[in-house]
Design an enzyme around this catalytic site. Sequence first.
Site, mmCIF file in Angstrom:
data_model
loop_
_atom_site.group_PDB
_atom_site.id
_atom_site.type_symbol
_atom_site.label_atom_id
_atom_site.label_comp_id
_atom_site.label_asym_id
_atom_site.label_seq_id
_atom_site.Cartn_x
_atom_site.Cartn_y
_atom_site.Cartn_z
ATOM 1 N N ASP A 192 0.848 -1.199 0.000
ATOM 2 C CA ASP A 192 0.000 0.000 0.000
ATOM 3 C C ASP A 192 0.887 1.255 0.000
ATOM 4 O OD1 ASP A 192 -2.432 1.359 0.289
ATOM 5 O OD2 ASP A 192 -2.469 1.177 2.476
ATOM 6 N N HIS B 119 -9.844 4.575 -1.056
ATOM 7 C CA HIS B 119 -9.163 4.488 0.244
ATOM 8 C C HIS B 119 -10.055 5.104 1.317
ATOM 9 C CE1 HIS B 119 -4.773 3.770 -1.005
ATOM 10 N NE2 HIS B 119 -5.519 3.508 -2.055
ATOM 11 N N ASN C 282 -10.032 0.174 0.717
ATOM 12 C CA ASN C 282 -8.962 0.006 1.704
ATOM 13 C C ASN C 282 -9.496 0.260 3.106
ATOM 14 O OD1 ASN C 282 -7.313 -0.278 -0.486
ATOM 15 N ND2 ASN C 282 -5.826 1.257 0.159
HETATM 16 P P1 13P Z 1 -8.819 3.922 6.772
HETATM 17 O O1 13P Z 1 -7.719 3.886 7.788
HETATM 18 O O2 13P Z 1 -9.554 5.202 6.803
HETATM 19 O O3 13P Z 1 -9.671 2.721 6.830
HETATM 20 O O4 13P Z 1 -8.107 3.910 5.333
HETATM 21 C C1 13P Z 1 -7.255 2.866 5.002
HETATM 22 C C2 13P Z 1 -6.541 3.137 3.740
HETATM 23 O O5 13P Z 1 -7.035 3.828 2.863
HETATM 24 C C3 13P Z 1 -5.225 2.501 3.554
HETATM 25 O O6 13P Z 1 -4.603 2.862 2.381
#
Ligand code: 13P
Length: 302
Positions: A80, A208, A230
């Site tokens: 990521d 995300h 995500n």
């Molecule tokens: P959150 O922490 O808001 O769930 O987002 C996770 C994310 O987008 C990781 O790339």
Amino acid sequence: MLTSTRELLETARRHIYAIGAFNVYNLEGTRAVVLAAEACQSPAMLQLHPSSFKFGGSPLVALCLEAARQASVPISVHLDHSVAAEAIQFALDAGMNSVMADGSHLPYAENLAFTRQMSELAHQYGAVVEAEIGRISGTEDGLSVAEKAAKMTDPIEAKAFVAATQVDSLAVTIGNVHGEYKSEPKLDFQRLIQIRQNVGENVLLVLHGASGLPAELISRSIQLGVCKFNVNTEVRQAYMRMLRSERCAASNADLIPCMTDSITAMQQVILDKMQLFGSAHKAHLHQTPAAALLTNALRRPA
Ligand code: 13P
């Protein structure tokens, strides 16, 4: 089953649901994702944020890959938000299925150059590349983007960007934030529709910051083409809450029961997300790795 990210996302998009990509840090998080996925027969993605990737290194990558291999449902392993070419090279060499080449902190031209280079590299490994234009605000694992530095994805820029970089998937910024939403979340679906039209059918759309998004925003996003969400904050909070519980915080607490409880706590959150994303009970729609190889070979021109 360790499965390609492309297969997971393309199948999800075709059948109109989304794959949850869950950030993991250790054995407990990894096990929570696999157990939740197996419990509801869902495909899933294990993803490593650069800070957990740096902290855990190759043993953590090996743990995720092996957990995916041993799972009875399709799972891929993703890097990521990576801003570093070395980390991306390392992830690809280790056998991770996809990477996010994140140049969103760079000026547009530099973002484009970095992303194009990472895209060429990842495609040599058959891996999927995700990129971001616009910039998502919020805080995550020590990385913080102030609201004033954040920028929504420009649909016109998005079209030129995906054409020039040949990325497979695009993380859109349409009002989503990392971490907790400070006010009621609102997504700019008109912008999402324009992005979808401009980038074309072949580009997979990713959102995300799915922690805290209500069901109606999730399902509308899926209808408009988002096939990966995500999730980090809500799962991490479930873990941390458990560590602070009476049983785990006691001075004579044993570690294994505490680890088991934290897995159960995270698993429940993940399971709820899989239901919300529509991926529960969809494992059977996905091809086994061997069948996917055959399909790809048949797709290739002679
Ligand atoms: P959150 O922490 O808001 O769930 O987002 C996770 C994310 O987008 C990781 O790339």
